[in-house]
Design an enzyme around this catalytic site. Structure first.
Site, PDB file in Angstrom:
ATOM      1  N   ASN A 206       0.867  -1.182   0.000  1.00  0.00           N
ATOM      2  CA  ASN A 206       0.000   0.000   0.000  1.00  0.00           C
ATOM      3  C   ASN A 206       0.901   1.229   0.000  1.00  0.00           C
ATOM      4  OD1 ASN A 206       0.588   0.872   2.815  1.00  0.00           O
ATOM      5  ND2 ASN A 206      -0.212  -1.160   3.262  1.00  0.00           N
ATOM      6  N   PHE A 320      -4.084   3.109  14.644  1.00  0.00           N
ATOM      7  CA  PHE A 320      -4.395   4.080  13.591  1.00  0.00           C
ATOM      8  C   PHE A 320      -5.426   3.434  12.666  1.00  0.00           C
ATOM      9  CE2 PHE A 320      -1.424   7.758  13.366  1.00  0.00           C
ATOM     10  CZ  PHE A 320      -0.789   7.544  14.584  1.00  0.00           C
TER      11      PHE A 320
END
Ligand SMILES: Cc1cc2nc3c(=O)[nH]c(=O)nc-3n(C[C@H](O)[C@H](O)[C@H](O)COP(=O)(O)O)c2cc1C
Length: 397
Positions: A206, A320
């Site tokens: 990613n 997160f």
């Protein structure tokens, strides 16, 4: 500011004379200051004045046979670039990457934090082009000390006067102030993406740059804490002093986290860990078969935070969440499921924030599900705000 190495960039505004006073005060506080001038700044103050006050030659001409690499040398030896005053023209050059004089070349060669103090006529300050340039610079993490209202050199009263020298000085001090409020606190921080290999040349990943986690690590170090930084592949240099543990795959990251977890007080999981890995790692490169596609079977990777939650350690854990929809609901679900003390959520569908960017706009949600939306800020500042909240929670469990 002893040992602080600062580059003071001066551009061609009427407020250039105030840069002389700023330089004097920085030097008085112990900073080592190199002055770099735009090609036009010498119309307002001579390089000689800055050279005399700084005790160093002033870099003001790119085409100097004796010092042709000066922009690189000066950039490599500085902790902070302060541009004061910054004209509308210099702001535009910085925003768009022009490099046609000493100051703009230096700016591109410099890798550290940049503080800009604009000064200009009120009309120029309000122009959409100037506003856009400032927004662009802010999105890259550049910080600003905005101009003040007052009597301007053009005779009118309005917004555009260079901020008070003491306000600028205070902001500069902030970059070098060594708070030691995290002394003795051990942080375990994960950052960056993971790479899940498919074959020897391909992987699933990613676009995480690692900047957020590295910013947290840097600020912990600056505030006297200890850091073990577990990082997936990034282009970033580990902050000096951290115990750096690189890894690639999600399962490697998981093993490292589980090993190191016992010895930390706070875990900050900012890494963008891959959720899926190829079921089978091919030993040889998968060959393309004409027009035929390829079906890959993926399996779920271990959820590192869930594994940590099972240990019910009493340590403070921060997760997160990068979401492209239903930001708050998804973050709340993760907070509850993984038994987190805080979750930092950011909307990756919004332009200019999140992955890769130097700035971010996040929502911090605590264990009591109090939701706090922070404005767009450089990741370094977000890191500090998060650390303030972590510290408060450690003191008031
Ligand atoms: C007397 C005078 C004062 C100026 N003051 C400013 C100012 O305060 N801010 C600004 O953006 N431009 C100001 N300008 C215009 C800049 O000097 C001009 O845009 C110049 O090209 C900027 O060069 P630089 O940004 O490369 O240093 C002024 C020009 C003159 C003649």
């Amino acid at each position: 500011m002893k040992n602080a190495k600062i580059v003071l960039g001066v551009s061609a505004g009427i407020a250039a004379y105030k840069a002389v006073e700023l330089l004097r005060l920085l030097v008085k506080e112990g900073a080592e200051v190199r002055v770099v001038m735009s090609a036009n700044a010498g119309q307002f103050v001579t390089p000689l004045t800055f050279a005399a006050l700084s005790g160093h030659p002033v870099y003001h001409s790119v085409f100097d046979a004796q010092n042709s690499m000066e922009h690189i040398r000066v950039a490599e030896n500085a902790d902070l670039l302060v541009v004061a005053p910054a004209t509308a023209s210099t702001l535009a050059k910085m925003a768009h990457g022009l490099a046609d004089d000493a100051l703009s070349c230096l700016h591109l060669a410099f890798k550290g934090p940049v503080l800009v103090c604009p000064a200009m006529n009120e009309g120029m300050w309000g122009h959409p082009a100037v506003k856009d340039n400032i927004a662009l610079l802010k999105s890259r993490g550049v910080e600003f000390v905005d101009p003040e209202s007052g009597e301007l050199a053009c005779g009118v009263i309005g917004l555009g006067r260079l901020a008070d020298t003491n306000v600028i000085l205070d902001k500069v001090r902030g970059y070098f102030s060594q708070r030691d409020d995290l002394t003795g606190i051990r942080f375990l921080i994960t950052a960056g993406p993971t790479h899940e290999a498919i074959d020897p040349v391909r992987y699933l990943s990613n676009p995480s740059s690692g900047k957020m986690g590295y910013a947290v690590a840097e600020q912990v170090m600056a505030r006297g804490g200890q850091v073990v930084l577990i990082s997936g592949p990034t282009h970033l240099k580990p902050p000096p002093g951290v115990d750096f543990k690189p890894c690639k795959r999600a399962d490697e990251m998981n093993t490292l986290v589980q090993e190191q977890f016992e010895n930390c007080d706070v875990l900050v999981m900012s890494a963008a860990v891959g959720d899926f890995a190829a079921e089978k790692l091919e030993k040889e490169k998968i060959k393309k078969q004409g027009d035929e596609g390829l079906i890959l079977k993926l399996v779920a990777t271990k959820d590192i935070l869930l594994e940590v939650a099972k240990r019910n350690s009493g340590k403070l854990v921060v997760g997160f969440a990068a979401e492209s929809q239903n930001l708050v609901e998804s973050a709340l679900e993760k907070l509850r499921k993984k038994n987190l003390d805080f979750i930092v959520a950011n909307d990756i569908s919004a332009p200019g924030i999140g992955f890769q960017s130097d700035s971010n706009q996040v929502t911090i949600i605590d264990r009591e599900e109090k939701i706090e939306d922070l404005p767009l800020k450089p990741k370094r500042e977000i890191a500090d705000l998060l650390l303030d909240r972590i510290l408060f929670r450690l003191k008031h469990p």
